[in-house]
Design a protein around this motif. Sequence first.
Motif, PDB file in Angstrom:
ATOM      1  N   GLY A  45      -8.066  -1.767  -7.048  1.00 56.47           N
ATOM      2  CA  GLY A  45      -8.219  -0.760  -5.942  1.00 56.47           C
ATOM      3  C   GLY A  45      -9.598  -0.384  -5.390  1.00 56.47           C
ATOM      4  O   GLY A  45     -10.262  -1.572  -5.116  1.00 56.47           O
ATOM      5  N   ALA A  46      -9.950   0.602  -5.146  1.00 53.60           N
ATOM      6  CA  ALA A  46     -11.149   1.332  -4.742  1.00 53.60           C
ATOM      7  C   ALA A  46     -12.393   0.673  -5.468  1.00 53.60           C
ATOM      8  O   ALA A  46     -13.514   0.695  -4.743  1.00 53.60           O
ATOM      9  N   LYS A  47     -12.326   0.344  -6.597  1.00 51.68           N
ATOM     10  CA  LYS A  47     -13.375  -0.254  -7.322  1.00 51.68           C
ATOM     11  C   LYS A  47     -14.030  -1.308  -6.856  1.00 51.68           C
ATOM     12  O   LYS A  47     -15.310  -1.374  -6.731  1.00 51.68           O
TER      13      LYS A  47
ATOM     14  N   VAL B 164      -8.239   3.327   8.100  1.00 47.79           N
ATOM     15  CA  VAL B 164      -6.786   2.861   7.564  1.00 47.79           C
ATOM     16  C   VAL B 164      -6.237   4.501   6.985  1.00 47.79           C
ATOM     17  O   VAL B 164      -6.382   4.926   6.159  1.00 47.79           O
ATOM     18  N   LYS B 165      -5.080   4.607   7.967  1.00 45.02           N
ATOM     19  CA  LYS B 165      -4.315   5.667   7.522  1.00 45.02           C
ATOM     20  C   LYS B 165      -2.909   5.365   6.856  1.00 45.02           C
ATOM     21  O   LYS B 165      -2.201   4.806   7.719  1.00 45.02           O
ATOM     22  N   VAL B 166      -2.513   5.892   5.783  1.00 41.50           N
ATOM     23  CA  VAL B 166      -0.959   5.629   5.148  1.00 41.50           C
ATOM     24  C   VAL B 166      -0.754   6.934   4.851  1.00 41.50           C
ATOM     25  O   VAL B 166      -1.373   7.532   4.190  1.00 41.50           O
ATOM     26  N   GLU B 167       0.476   6.950   5.020  1.00 39.73           N
ATOM     27  CA  GLU B 167       1.370   8.292   4.600  1.00 39.73           C
ATOM     28  C   GLU B 167       1.151   8.380   3.102  1.00 39.73           C
ATOM     29  O   GLU B 167       1.033   7.396   2.294  1.00 39.73           O
TER      30      GLU B 167
ATOM     31  N   ALA C 276     -12.075 -13.576   4.808  1.00 38.52           N
ATOM     32  CA  ALA C 276     -11.436 -12.870   5.777  1.00 38.52           C
ATOM     33  C   ALA C 276     -10.858 -11.696   5.578  1.00 38.52           C
ATOM     34  O   ALA C 276     -11.110 -10.608   6.068  1.00 38.52           O
ATOM     35  N   GLU C 277     -10.046 -11.669   4.354  1.00 44.73           N
ATOM     36  CA  GLU C 277      -9.245 -10.692   3.917  1.00 44.73           C
ATOM     37  C   GLU C 277      -9.809  -9.841   3.221  1.00 44.73           C
ATOM     38  O   GLU C 277      -9.406  -8.669   3.192  1.00 44.73           O
ATOM     39  N   LEU C 278     -11.100 -10.200   2.432  1.00 43.56           N
ATOM     40  CA  LEU C 278     -11.620  -9.005   1.521  1.00 43.56           C
ATOM     41  C   LEU C 278     -12.307  -7.823   2.339  1.00 43.56           C
ATOM     42  O   LEU C 278     -12.980  -7.964   3.178  1.00 43.56           O
TER      43      LEU C 278
ATOM     44  N   GLN D 209      -5.942  -5.358   3.304  1.00 44.10           N
ATOM     45  CA  GLN D 209      -6.219  -5.099   1.870  1.00 44.10           C
ATOM     46  C   GLN D 209      -6.538  -3.782   1.352  1.00 44.10           C
ATOM     47  O   GLN D 209      -5.915  -3.193   0.339  1.00 44.10           O
ATOM     48  N   LEU D 210      -7.208  -2.969   2.369  1.00 46.52           N
ATOM     49  CA  LEU D 210      -7.311  -1.483   2.195  1.00 46.52           C
ATOM     50  C   LEU D 210      -6.006  -0.825   2.020  1.00 46.52           C
ATOM     51  O   LEU D 210      -5.626   0.073   1.435  1.00 46.52           O
ATOM     52  N   THR D 211      -5.149  -1.012   2.915  1.00 49.74           N
ATOM     53  CA  THR D 211      -3.744  -0.546   2.851  1.00 49.74           C
ATOM     54  C   THR D 211      -3.046  -0.930   1.506  1.00 49.74           C
ATOM     55  O   THR D 211      -2.211   0.211   1.006  1.00 49.74           O
ATOM     56  N   ALA D 212      -3.316  -2.025   0.925  1.00 44.04           N
ATOM     57  CA  ALA D 212      -2.579  -2.352  -0.189  1.00 44.04           C
ATOM     58  C   ALA D 212      -3.266  -1.471  -1.301  1.00 44.04           C
ATOM     59  O   ALA D 212      -2.605  -1.131  -2.206  1.00 44.04           O
ATOM     60  N   VAL D 213      -4.450  -1.259  -1.164  1.00 44.02           N
ATOM     61  CA  VAL D 213      -5.118  -0.574  -2.084  1.00 44.02           C
ATOM     62  C   VAL D 213      -4.359   0.634  -2.095  1.00 44.02           C
ATOM     63  O   VAL D 213      -4.131   1.318  -3.220  1.00 44.02           O
TER      64      VAL D 213
END
Length: 196
Positions: free
Chosen positions: A162-164, A101-104, A25-27, A32-36
């Motif tokens: 990360g993004a890979k 996902v928008k992160v500063e 469910a988290e993949l 997860q995208l935010t952590a990346v």
Amino acid sequence: ETIEVEMMSMIIVPFLTAFTFVFLAELGDKTQLTAVVLSSKSSATSVFAGSMLAFFLVDGVSALVGGQLLSFLPYKWVSLGSGLVFITFGTFQLIRKKEKVKVEKQRATFLKTFSLISLMELGDKTQLASIVLAAELKNPLIVLAGVMLAFSVVTGIGVMLGAKLLRLVPEKYLKVGTSLLFILFGFIFILSAITE
């Protein structure tokens, strides 16, 4: 020997079910995208630690407290309600548009990561899944262990690769797979309530 096997299955089944469910469910999920994104601009250690504390406080405590509270209700009603919640979440996720996902662009400290992930997890599908699994599997501590291991593996993968990672498995497949998993578990819970 039979008692030992039963005891092992009482531990292994809830642990593996919780781990597998939350891991899948988290993949590719927004947390997860935010952590990346955060780890690409900050210390991987502080992002991982902040995320794990957030997951423990939001999802872990929810599993322990919510699972205990639901255990006081008749099993049939918990299963029916759980099934409907899971089917609703699965269906909603299938028809929902892609979330951005928008992160500063600032560096993420431990506290900033903790705050951001905590807010994102409140009311998230994995928080509700943790509560339902703890009640359904009747072993909140073991479910908590499975949930936390899943979060640590997924977050670790996100922070390290990360993004890979997201290029290896397209996001749409992750979304469809997770949705179908929720719907399948929903039907299993409802069937369990009907046959109980």
